[in-house]
Design an enzyme around this catalytic site. Structure first.
Site, PDB file in Angstrom:
ATOM      1  N   LYS A 109       0.807  -1.210   0.000  1.00 58.37           N
ATOM      2  CA  LYS A 109       0.000   0.000   0.000  1.00 58.37           C
ATOM      3  C   LYS A 109       0.848   1.271   0.000  1.00 58.37           C
ATOM      4  CE  LYS A 109      -4.156  -2.192   1.683  1.00 58.37           C
ATOM      5  NZ  LYS A 109      -3.771  -3.608   1.901  1.00 58.37           N
TER       6      LYS A 109
HETATM    7  C1  LIG Z   1      -4.442  -4.679   1.425  1.00 57.09           C
HETATM    8  C2  LIG Z   1      -3.638  -5.926   1.292  1.00 57.09           C
HETATM    9  C3  LIG Z   1      -4.028  -6.950   0.408  1.00 57.09           C
HETATM   10  C4  LIG Z   1      -5.310  -6.882  -0.400  1.00 57.09           C
HETATM   11  O1  LIG Z   1      -5.286  -5.852  -1.358  1.00 57.09           O
HETATM   12  P1  LIG Z   1      -6.650  -5.366  -2.040  1.00 57.09           P
HETATM   13  O2  LIG Z   1      -6.284  -4.194  -2.863  1.00 57.09           O
HETATM   14  O3  LIG Z   1      -7.585  -5.022  -0.915  1.00 57.09           O
HETATM   15  O4  LIG Z   1      -7.156  -6.511  -2.826  1.00 57.09           O
HETATM   16  C5  LIG Z   1      -3.200  -8.040   0.287  1.00 57.09           C
HETATM   17  N1  LIG Z   1      -2.073  -8.162   1.009  1.00 57.09           N
HETATM   18  C6  LIG Z   1      -1.678  -7.213   1.879  1.00 57.09           C
HETATM   19  C7  LIG Z   1      -0.437  -7.420   2.654  1.00 57.09           C
HETATM   20  C8  LIG Z   1      -2.440  -6.069   2.038  1.00 57.09           C
HETATM   21  O5  LIG Z   1      -2.041  -5.125   2.892  1.00 57.09           O
END
Ligand SMILES: *Cc1c(COP(=O)(O)O)cnc(C)c1O
Length: 461
Positions: A109
């Site tokens: 993210k």
């Molecule tokens: C947020 C997250 C996901 C999922 O991502 P999405 O965009 O919600 O599908 C997968 N792995 C990790 C480590 C995350 O922080």
């Protein structure tokens, strides 16, 4: 490039306004009016650094920023990553692992939120206004968003997390940030409750306007846009290194945000044979892509908490394209889903749900087994989210198509799950170990929109 709402109820708006509004005023999600075709540029793009490529991709969508503004944003956003490649790709066993965890909070993210925080600041400086960000997190969004905006001028951030449902490290990554503009709210409910509160407050338009509410959740188009970059970066590199015509990506999925960026990259012309969608036991999306029925289930707590989601906020964007861009039909489907917790999408002309997306589930036992296997065979530590993707990918490997597995978090963020899987406490990172000593700040609230609304009111001038 203008942006419109999936539900068809707002005037098209430029990029800057789309970023500021997050969710559209008619309750829909914003999408660009056209998806550029970049096939002619792929050979040239294969030579670019991550930062150069990010500039090229984003300037197609963010055309109301000047080239200098965008270049500065991109350069600063990725300066804090601890790998010169930003998102390096490592060959491990049968896979190419795309490491997306080299940013400040060690999860993918950061790629979008380091950019979005600075983008907000740039846009606010133009208008001289302020912004109050309201976020719901299942674990990783919160800390990445907080790191993206802490101490930034004109911005406050209120982050709801489901009490007891995020890992202790994730919680500390949020609550140890003591900047005046950061407010952590520990909500007595599930992530879906937090997301529901978010939707309620964003649809209270007088509240939204009075407090200039903005969103850092993946409903914000700028996040999807920033994530498109690494699909091109990894896809073009692996294609060149292997000489293959196409690649495929395995993506551990919760809110359908990350994989939707891959879907956009494919639509822009990146040669992707298919996307492999992986869920944990919270398998609404896997069930959908295997049956065409999108039906809400109960939320289970798993080893991969950032994917403990039953209602995927970005799914509406995908569905919009699936109904041929028919907003009236989309509204009907989404309203039906809101009422009954279930919708059925039309099949594609070839009779499949989507030939471009294969889907499967990695449960707790599979997650542990694959972490152990990759450690024993290759000496590589997978975090539990990445392991879900790697497990599901193993059913779809092909000799002629290299598979790129997205590593969405550093294993140290989920060291307990990794420890249990391999029997040794090996997943550590100095930045995380240091958090244990720091003071924290956080406010407990009930899972009620009214309580969160009152808190925001009380903390804004
Ligand atoms: C947020 C997250 C996901 C999922 O991502 P999405 O965009 O919600 O599908 C997968 N792995 C990790 C480590 C995350 O922080």
């Amino acid at each position: 490039m203008n942006y419109f709402s999936t539900r068809g109820g707002v005037e098209p708006m430029p990029f800057g306004e789309a970023v500021m509004s997050g969710l559209a005023r008619d309750g829909g999600l914003l999408l660009p009016e056209t998806i550029p075709d970049v096939r002619e540029r792929l050979d040239r793009w294969a030579d670019l650094s991550y930062r150069e490529l990010a500039f090229e991709v984003m300037r197609l969508f963010a055309d109301d920023l000047t080239a200098d503004e965008l270049r500065a944003l991109v350069t600063q956003s990725y300066a804090g990553f601890d790998d010169p490649e930003v998102t390096p790709v490592k060959a491990v066993g049968p896979l190419h692992i795309l490491e997306l965890f080299h940013g400040p909070t060690l999860a993918f993210k950061d790629l979008a939120l380091q950019f979005l925080g600075r983008l907000f600041e740039t846009l606010l400086a133009r208008s001289g206004s302020e912004l109050n960000l309201l976020a719901a997190t299942s674990g990783d969004t919160g800390s990445a968003a907080i790191q993206g905006v802490r101490g930034r001028r004109g911005i406050r951030i209120f982050v709801m997390h489901p009490r007891g449902c995020v890992s202790p490290i994730q919680e500390r990554q949020m609550t140890t940030v003591l900047d005046d503009n950061v407010f952590n709210l520990s909500v007595a409910g599930t992530f879906d409750d937090c997301q529901g509160i978010l939707k309620t407050l964003f649809s209270d338009l007088s509240f939204k306007d009075r407090y200039a509410l903005g969103s850092v959740n993946s409903i914000n188009w700028a996040r999807v846009m920033a994530q498109v970059v690494y699909y091109f970066y990894a896809g073009l590199r692996v294609r060149r290194a292997t000489g293959a015509a196409q690649v495929q990506f395995a993506v551990p999925t919760g809110n359908f945000g990350d994989i939707f960026a891959g879907w956009i990259a494919r639509r822009m012309g990146l040669p992707v044979r298919r996307l492999i969608l992986a869920t944990n036991e919270n398998d609404i999306l896997a069930r959908f892509f295997n049956s065409g029925v999108y039906a809400r289930g109960a939320v289970h707590a798993t080893l991969s908490p950032s994917m403990d989601i039953q209602v995927a906020s970005n799914f509406e964007r995908y569905l919009f394209y699936r109904v041929g861009g028919d907003s009236a039909r989309l509204r009907e489907l989404m309203e039906g889903f809101a009422r009954a917790g279930r919708l059925t999408a039309p099949l594609q002309p070839d009779g499949t749900v989507d030939a471009g997306i294969a889907a499967g589930v990695g449960d707790t036992a599979a997650t542990r087994a694959v972490i152990r296997d990759y450690y024993e065979r290759y000496g590589y530590l997978l975090d539990p989210h990445t392991a879900v993707g790697v497990h599901v990918a193993s059913a779809f490997l092909r000799d002629d198509t290299p598979t790129i597995a997205l590593a969405t978090a550093h294993p140290a963020k989920f060291s307990k799950a990794v420890h249990e899987a391999i029997g040794r406490d090996l997943a550590h990172h100095p930045a995380l170990d240091a958090l244990l000593e720091l003071p924290t700040r956080c406010t407990p609230l009930p899972a009620e929109a009214g309580a969160v609304r009152d808190f925001v009111r009380a903390h804004c001038p």
